[in-house]
Design a protein around this motif. Sequence first.
Motif, mmCIF file in Angstrom:
data_model
loop_
_atom_site.group_PDB
_atom_site.id
_atom_site.type_symbol
_atom_site.label_atom_id
_atom_site.label_comp_id
_atom_site.label_asym_id
_atom_site.label_seq_id
_atom_site.Cartn_x
_atom_site.Cartn_y
_atom_site.Cartn_z
ATOM 1 N N GLU A 89 -4.364 2.449 11.881
ATOM 2 C CA GLU A 89 -4.582 0.955 12.235
ATOM 3 C C GLU A 89 -5.933 0.821 11.579
ATOM 4 O O GLU A 89 -6.113 -0.427 10.828
ATOM 5 N N ALA A 90 -6.940 1.566 12.134
ATOM 6 C CA ALA A 90 -8.352 1.392 11.538
ATOM 7 C C ALA A 90 -8.084 1.412 9.866
ATOM 8 O O ALA A 90 -8.845 0.632 8.875
ATOM 9 N N GLY A 91 -7.628 2.515 9.317
ATOM 10 C CA GLY A 91 -7.450 2.700 7.820
ATOM 11 C C GLY A 91 -6.957 1.296 7.281
ATOM 12 O O GLY A 91 -7.407 0.905 6.221
ATOM 13 N N ARG A 92 -5.831 0.793 7.944
ATOM 14 C CA ARG A 92 -5.046 -0.538 7.291
ATOM 15 C C ARG A 92 -6.169 -1.598 7.092
ATOM 16 O O ARG A 92 -6.282 -2.162 6.223
ATOM 17 N N LYS A 93 -6.831 -2.056 8.192
ATOM 18 C CA LYS A 93 -7.700 -3.004 8.232
ATOM 19 C C LYS A 93 -8.868 -2.697 7.316
ATOM 20 O O LYS A 93 -9.319 -3.750 6.510
ATOM 21 N N ALA A 94 -9.241 -1.460 7.107
ATOM 22 C CA ALA A 94 -10.409 -1.253 6.157
ATOM 23 C C ALA A 94 -9.739 -1.401 4.652
ATOM 24 O O ALA A 94 -10.655 -2.088 4.008
ATOM 25 N N GLU A 95 -8.642 -0.832 4.521
ATOM 26 C CA GLU A 95 -8.241 -1.210 3.259
ATOM 27 C C GLU A 95 -7.920 -2.650 2.777
ATOM 28 O O GLU A 95 -8.337 -2.988 1.845
ATOM 29 N N ILE A 96 -7.352 -3.157 3.754
ATOM 30 C CA ILE A 96 -6.989 -4.689 3.554
ATOM 31 C C ILE A 96 -8.275 -5.543 3.325
ATOM 32 O O ILE A 96 -8.413 -6.340 2.304
ATOM 33 N N ASP A 97 -9.102 -5.250 4.056
ATOM 34 C CA ASP A 97 -10.726 -5.760 3.997
ATOM 35 C C ASP A 97 -11.440 -5.517 2.415
ATOM 36 O O ASP A 97 -11.966 -6.355 1.914
ATOM 37 N N THR A 98 -11.193 -4.347 2.248
ATOM 38 C CA THR A 98 -11.791 -3.871 0.891
ATOM 39 C C THR A 98 -11.076 -4.938 -0.084
ATOM 40 O O THR A 98 -11.826 -5.141 -1.130
ATOM 41 N N VAL A 99 -9.714 -4.454 -0.251
ATOM 42 C CA VAL A 99 -9.176 -4.983 -1.247
ATOM 43 C C VAL A 99 -9.200 -6.782 -1.585
ATOM 44 O O VAL A 99 -9.480 -7.287 -2.566
ATOM 45 N N ARG A 100 -9.371 -7.251 -0.306
ATOM 46 C CA ARG A 100 -9.658 -8.849 -0.135
ATOM 47 C C ARG A 100 -11.054 -9.147 -0.566
ATOM 48 O O ARG A 100 -11.123 -9.993 -1.595
ATOM 49 N N MET A 149 0.822 -1.290 0.077
ATOM 50 C CA MET A 149 -0.064 0.086 0.127
ATOM 51 C C MET A 149 0.925 1.219 -0.167
ATOM 52 O O MET A 149 1.831 1.383 0.819
ATOM 53 N N GLY A 150 0.809 2.119 -1.122
ATOM 54 C CA GLY A 150 1.520 3.370 -1.073
ATOM 55 C C GLY A 150 0.621 4.531 -0.512
ATOM 56 O O GLY A 150 -0.641 4.743 -1.411
ATOM 57 N N HIS A 189 0.228 -10.755 4.386
ATOM 58 C CA HIS A 189 1.119 -9.925 4.905
ATOM 59 C C HIS A 189 0.869 -8.434 3.876
ATOM 60 O O HIS A 189 0.242 -8.490 3.047
ATOM 61 N N PHE A 190 1.361 -7.364 4.693
ATOM 62 C CA PHE A 190 1.086 -6.071 4.098
ATOM 63 C C PHE A 190 2.419 -5.297 4.388
ATOM 64 O O PHE A 190 2.983 -5.217 5.472
ATOM 65 N N VAL A 191 2.717 -4.370 3.515
ATOM 66 C CA VAL A 191 3.773 -3.311 3.454
ATOM 67 C C VAL A 191 3.061 -1.984 3.111
ATOM 68 O O VAL A 191 2.655 -1.660 2.146
ATOM 69 N N GLU A 192 3.266 -0.963 4.233
ATOM 70 C CA GLU A 192 2.641 0.262 3.809
ATOM 71 C C GLU A 192 3.894 1.262 3.910
ATOM 72 O O GLU A 192 4.772 1.412 4.573
ATOM 73 N N VAL A 193 4.007 2.040 2.689
ATOM 74 C CA VAL A 193 5.103 2.884 2.419
ATOM 75 C C VAL A 193 4.463 4.269 1.975
ATOM 76 O O VAL A 193 3.491 4.585 1.261
ATOM 77 N N THR A 194 4.773 5.274 2.655
ATOM 78 C CA THR A 194 4.342 6.510 2.411
ATOM 79 C C THR A 194 5.296 7.232 1.406
ATOM 80 O O THR A 194 6.362 6.919 0.985
#
Length: 485
Positions: free
Chosen positions: A145-156, A40-41, A166-171
């Motif tokens: 953390e809430a944003g990550r979970k929502a994005e992962i669930d939506t992508v899944r 996730m960028g 796994h996930f990697v978040e890069v700004t």
Amino acid sequence: MAVTGYGWVQLHSLTGGLRTSDALAGEAGSAHGDANILIMGLDSRLDENGNPLPQSIYNALHAGDEQDGGYNSNVLMLLHVPGDGSRATAMSIPRDDYADLVGCPDGVCKGKIKQAYGFAFDQKAKQLYAQGVTDKVQREQQAREAGRKAEIDTVRQFLGGVPVDHFVEVTLVAFFQIAQVVQPITVCVAEDTQDNYSGANFHKGQQQINAEQAVAFVRQRRDYVHPALNFTDLDRARRQQAFIISLAYQLKQGGAFTNPANLRQIMDVAKQNTALDAQLDLLSFARQASNLTGGNVTFVTLPIDHFGKDPKGEDVNFVDTAQIHSIVAQLIGAPQTSTSAQPPSAAKTAAVSITDTTSRDGLTAQTQQFLTGQGFTVSSVGSDTRHLSTTTIFYGSGARDTADALATALGGRITATASTQLAAGHIQLVLGRDFRLPASGGNGDTGGRAGAKPTSSQQTTPAAPADNSDAGLNGISGGGIPCVK
């Protein structure tokens, strides 16, 4: 004991300080040793604690200041690494794909797929503020953390329920800082191009760029100086893929994955503005990445159906959800239904990828158009610089029937060969100098076909991309320096 102790200290110093997340806690993982890693960028102009960056970095990013950007996931890429060591696949998800947002964060149930993170972040931040949480860093981290979970669930969900291991978040700033460590980076563009919005200014062919230019390279989606290039967001996804391939190739050639000093520099930067799930063994992943840099990975962009506007009037990409689910299932090697007792048309269920070694303009698009018309599912198309003379069909386990049907459809002159390098249910059609499409589908005439690609000023017109190159579906193989628009 001394050696073991020294190794533990080095390992701890290398990975200690990385920001980890429990957003994937309790998730069921992939089977057979496979791994799906979501990259996730984050489109944020702030640091990990929500504070503004130094002005010098804003100047270098050429992307505004702390008032710009936000918490959208502007880069979404799922890397599928098969447990058997066969070829990996990285799937880019266009950031403006119109999707169901899991949990309806901030009361928004449908929107651009990139927005799930930002809406969930905002919802959580407001809840924490209402609860009297005054610590800014605490609010920032819990909201992220809430944003990550929502994005992962939506992508899944968008991909058909595939597991995310796994996930990697890069700004944006983390990308810039890593580019600073490894600069100069060699990239290649097909034509001269310029864009004042992103700061891009590149000449045709291979060139070495610095970290500031690298940010412009992956962000460019306009060119008013050369309007015939007709950039869209799909081209930006292709740029991101090409940059990752070029960077990985350069790191491999320079021995960064085996040089502790170089790896330490990269890791020190990664500790500042990135996050990853707590279960990801980063050193193990680095070893996997070293193997992938040898070219054992293909990058594809998931297709869109047409451009349009959502009910709020925002420009979005509309997709065929069933098609997305089917393509993803094929790309990650989902088991295929047995064809032994099926009618002949059912023998075309395996995924076919096309690799062109001829450099003949339009050949991959013509071939895919022909095969799709024959009832085959083409998962990706790409090119190879080896210029082979003979066309070959390779197939993975369970795909023999489709391979035979493919050979028959192409005139019956091509040999189908089993390959242990392909995932189950996968087929690769390698086009050599001798390849000719059957007369019924080889003229390549797409004139008058509905669904021409919109121009940069017409992206809101509901129209399908004209062909694979326009849709961004051409697969790019790792192991070199790819040349892109």
